[in-house]
Design an enzyme around this catalytic site. Structure first.
Site, PDB file in Angstrom:
ATOM      1  N   GLU A  59       0.225   4.418   3.051  1.00 38.38           N
ATOM      2  CA  GLU A  59      -0.554   3.236   3.416  1.00 38.38           C
ATOM      3  C   GLU A  59      -2.073   3.419   3.274  1.00 38.38           C
ATOM      4  O   GLU A  59      -2.822   3.246   4.227  1.00 38.38           O
ATOM      5  CB  GLU A  59      -0.208   2.814   4.848  1.00 38.38           C
ATOM      6  CG  GLU A  59       1.269   2.476   5.017  1.00 38.38           C
ATOM      7  CD  GLU A  59       1.615   2.045   6.435  1.00 38.38           C
ATOM      8  OE1 GLU A  59       0.731   1.972   7.292  1.00 38.38           O
ATOM      9  OE2 GLU A  59       2.810   1.789   6.678  1.00 38.38           O
ATOM     10  N   GLU A 107      11.918   2.451   3.422  1.00 34.13           N
ATOM     11  CA  GLU A 107      11.973   2.072   4.842  1.00 34.13           C
ATOM     12  C   GLU A 107      12.614   0.693   5.026  1.00 34.13           C
ATOM     13  O   GLU A 107      12.106  -0.143   5.776  1.00 34.13           O
ATOM     14  CB  GLU A 107      10.559   2.063   5.442  1.00 34.13           C
ATOM     15  CG  GLU A 107       9.816   3.368   5.248  1.00 34.13           C
ATOM     16  CD  GLU A 107       8.418   3.371   5.860  1.00 34.13           C
ATOM     17  OE1 GLU A 107       8.156   2.622   6.819  1.00 34.13           O
ATOM     18  OE2 GLU A 107       7.573   4.140   5.363  1.00 34.13           O
ATOM     19  N   ASN A 153       3.353   6.192  -0.763  1.00 33.26           N
ATOM     20  CA  ASN A 153       4.201   5.223  -0.028  1.00 33.26           C
ATOM     21  C   ASN A 153       3.352   4.098   0.556  1.00 33.26           C
ATOM     22  O   ASN A 153       2.273   4.343   1.107  1.00 33.26           O
ATOM     23  CB  ASN A 153       4.875   5.999   1.117  1.00 33.26           C
ATOM     24  CG  ASN A 153       6.044   5.293   1.735  1.00 33.26           C
ATOM     25  OD1 ASN A 153       6.973   4.905   1.023  1.00 33.26           O
ATOM     26  ND2 ASN A 153       6.025   5.119   3.049  1.00 33.26           N
ATOM     27  N   ASP A 185      14.322  -2.458   6.261  1.00 32.52           N
ATOM     28  CA  ASP A 185      14.912  -3.177   7.402  1.00 32.52           C
ATOM     29  C   ASP A 185      14.627  -4.654   7.202  1.00 32.52           C
ATOM     30  O   ASP A 185      13.692  -5.022   6.501  1.00 32.52           O
ATOM     31  CB  ASP A 185      14.398  -2.672   8.766  1.00 32.52           C
ATOM     32  CG  ASP A 185      12.890  -2.646   8.885  1.00 32.52           C
ATOM     33  OD1 ASP A 185      12.221  -3.527   8.319  1.00 32.52           O
ATOM     34  OD2 ASP A 185      12.368  -1.740   9.554  1.00 32.52           O
ATOM     35  N   HIS A 233       9.908  -3.308   4.552  1.00 31.12           N
ATOM     36  CA  HIS A 233      10.065  -3.934   5.877  1.00 31.12           C
ATOM     37  C   HIS A 233      10.019  -5.445   5.669  1.00 31.12           C
ATOM     38  O   HIS A 233       8.941  -6.027   5.505  1.00 31.12           O
ATOM     39  CB  HIS A 233       8.940  -3.485   6.822  1.00 31.12           C
ATOM     40  CG  HIS A 233       8.969  -2.034   7.123  1.00 31.12           C
ATOM     41  ND1 HIS A 233       9.983  -1.453   7.867  1.00 31.12           N
ATOM     42  CD2 HIS A 233       8.137  -1.026   6.776  1.00 31.12           C
ATOM     43  CE1 HIS A 233       9.750  -0.151   7.971  1.00 31.12           C
ATOM     44  NE2 HIS A 233       8.648   0.130   7.312  1.00 31.12           N
TER      45      HIS A 233
HETATM   46  C1  XIL Z   1       6.979   3.976  12.662  1.00 33.57           C
HETATM   47  C2  XIL Z   1       7.975   4.673  13.546  1.00 33.57           C
HETATM   48  O1  XIL Z   1       9.275   4.243  13.206  1.00 33.57           O
HETATM   49  C3  XIL Z   1       7.656   4.349  14.974  1.00 33.57           C
HETATM   50  O2  XIL Z   1       8.513   5.057  15.829  1.00 33.57           O
HETATM   51  C4  XIL Z   1       6.202   4.717  15.288  1.00 33.57           C
HETATM   52  O3  XIL Z   1       5.883   4.314  16.602  1.00 33.57           O
HETATM   53  C5  XIL Z   1       5.266   4.058  14.307  1.00 33.57           C
HETATM   54  O4  XIL Z   1       5.668   4.373  12.981  1.00 33.57           O
HETATM   55  N1  XIL Z   1       5.576   2.343   8.111  1.00 33.57           N
HETATM   56  C6  XIL Z   1       5.823   3.685   8.008  1.00 33.57           C
HETATM   57  C7  XIL Z   1       6.617   4.359   9.052  1.00 33.57           C
HETATM   58  O5  XIL Z   1       5.494   4.294   7.000  1.00 33.57           O
HETATM   59  O6  XIL Z   1       6.245   5.711   9.154  1.00 33.57           O
HETATM   60  C8  XIL Z   1       6.471   3.661  10.367  1.00 33.57           C
HETATM   61  O7  XIL Z   1       7.279   4.301  11.325  1.00 33.57           O
HETATM   62  C9  XIL Z   1       6.804   2.202  10.216  1.00 33.57           C
HETATM   63  C10 XIL Z   1       5.841   1.538   9.274  1.00 33.57           C
END
Ligand code: XIL
Length: 401
Positions: A192, A313, A233, A315, A281
């Site tokens: 990020e 990631e 990422n 979801d 996400h």
């Molecule tokens: C999140 C974790 O799942 C949480 O437990 C933590 O509080 C914050 O980070 N993008 C990412 C992940 O790259 O590493 C993040 O994970 C979610 C957003």
């Protein structure tokens, strides 16, 4: 583009799960393994259970992932397995790989000056080894500027001078890559770095106002672990847009720079980076998931530049009202899971899909209810480890069904 869900499958949804995520007050305490005695609002009979009392829900994803030729992984947090045996049982049964969900963030790896803590991440990779799964390292160089409350970067690092902070970043990447060399398959080294408009965040790691810190991080990772797959990422860079243009520009320059490393006793030149992690996400509302054609075009342009991708990631949040999700929303959630997995199966440069949590019982979505007000139930297993439509949708995408 993917085909719509098969007719039989969509028809089945109509009479199926009405309650997903936390179905209070019917859910058992998270300190107990779920049993078939849990009351539900479904019209189907409870699924059979295995010797641990965990629901058996059909062909495991990892049994069909080889047909699709990709790896299906999941973020894993050992604390969730405490007093909940099904968490590990189902993660071990269903997935090809585990990613430490929080154990390779800078606050976990470097809690104090001169201290390195690899124990938490080792614990996840040990669980992975127990289940014959591969392990990934995730987001070592990360500073979520928009979420300071997560405390990802420890204060002692913030207080270093810019020169010392850069040196600490390089040391942290080197130490982590050295520790996990030979044990991890994929690394999301830098996470990020870009705002939505494609400009760089003023991250604590960006000590010079340009992207030289990203080059330094990848150089250190490659020199310390020449063979792991190294990824940049980000979120919101899945499809064609200003951010993914900036990512493309960055990663093609990282790919053009080579360093000499030793692989199997031979001196070889390798690029600083191998590919891009697309977080995934998503939601089901307008604009909350990319158009698949645009995402595919982004994946294809990376392939043309010699870069791999991984969905890192996934979801898919849905509206939850009094613990209930509508069948239509579950069907949309399933379709998005299917589309994304199909895209990866179809793209020769896509190595796999990692889910950011698999059960609505506990995940980062349930952990941050204020961030996701009114939304949740983002995963393919419900809070009792029963299958939601998204599970069959992914299975179908993997097996070409
Ligand atoms: C999140 C974790 O799942 C949480 O437990 C933590 O509080 C914050 O980070 N993008 C990412 C992940 O790259 O590493 C993040 O994970 C979610 C957003």
């Amino acid at each position: 583009m993917s085909a719509p869900l098969p007719r039989l499958f969509t028809a089945a949804l109509a009479g199926l799960v009405l309650c997903a995520g936390s179905c209070a007050p019917d859910t058992p305490s998270p300190t107990t393994a779920p049993t078939t005695a849990v009351p539900t609002t479904t019209t189907t009979t409870a699924p059979p259970v295995d010797e641990h009392g965990c629901p058996v829900v059909g062909e495991p994803l990892r049994s069909v992932s080889a047909i699709g030729g990709i790896d299906i992984g999941v973020a894993y947090r050992p604390a969730y397995a405490t007093d909940d045996p099904c968490y590990e049982v189902v993660a071990g049964r269903e997935f090809d790989s585990l990613t430490p969900e929080i154990a390779t963030f800078p606050n976990a790896l470097a809690p104090a000056p001169g201290v390195r803590n690899f124990a938490d991440a080792d614990a996840v990779c040990d669980v992975a080894a127990d289940h014959d799964q591969s392990c990934h390292v995730h987001a070592v160089v990360w500073d979520p500027v928009d979420h300071p409350e997560w405390g990802i970067v420890p204060d002692w690092i913030r207080e270093l001078s810019p020169t010392d902070r850069r040196a600490e970043m390089i040391d942290l990447v080197t130490d982590t890559a050295t520790h996990f060399r030979g044990r991890v398959r994929t690394w999301t080294v830098v996470n990020e770095a870009f705002r939505a408009d494609g400009t760089l965040w003023d991250s604590v790691w960006n000590t010079s106002g340009d992207d030289s810190y990203i080059f330094d991080a990848f150089r250190a990772a490659r020199l310390a672990d020449p063979t792991a797959e190294l990824l940049y990422n980000d979120f919101g860079a899945e499809d064609l847009n200003a951010k993914s243009d900036a990512v493309y520009d960055l990663v093609t320059r990282l790919h053009a720079e080579q360093v000499e490393v030793t692989v199997d006793g031979e001196q070889v030149l390798k690029p600083l980076i191998d590919g891009v992690g697309l977080q995934g996400h998503f939601g089901i509302g307008p604009g909350e998931a990319p158009a698949m054609a645009s995402m595919r075009a982004n994946v294809d342009r990376l392939a043309a530049a010699g870069l791999s991708v991984r969905i890192t990631e996934l979801d898919v949040r849905v509206p939850v009202t009094d613990g209930v999700v509508s069948p239509a929303d579950l069907a949309t959630q399933a379709q998005i899971h299917r589309d994304v997995v199909e895209l990866c199966v179809d793209a020769p440069n896509c190595g796999g899909v990692t889910l950011w949590g698999f059960t609505d019982r506990h995940s980062w979505i349930t952990e941050h209810p204020d961030t996701f007000t009114g939304l949740g139930a983002a995963h393919p297993f419900d809070a009792e480890y029963r299958a939601k439509p998204a599970l069959a949708a992914m299975r179908a995408a993997l097996s070409g069904g």
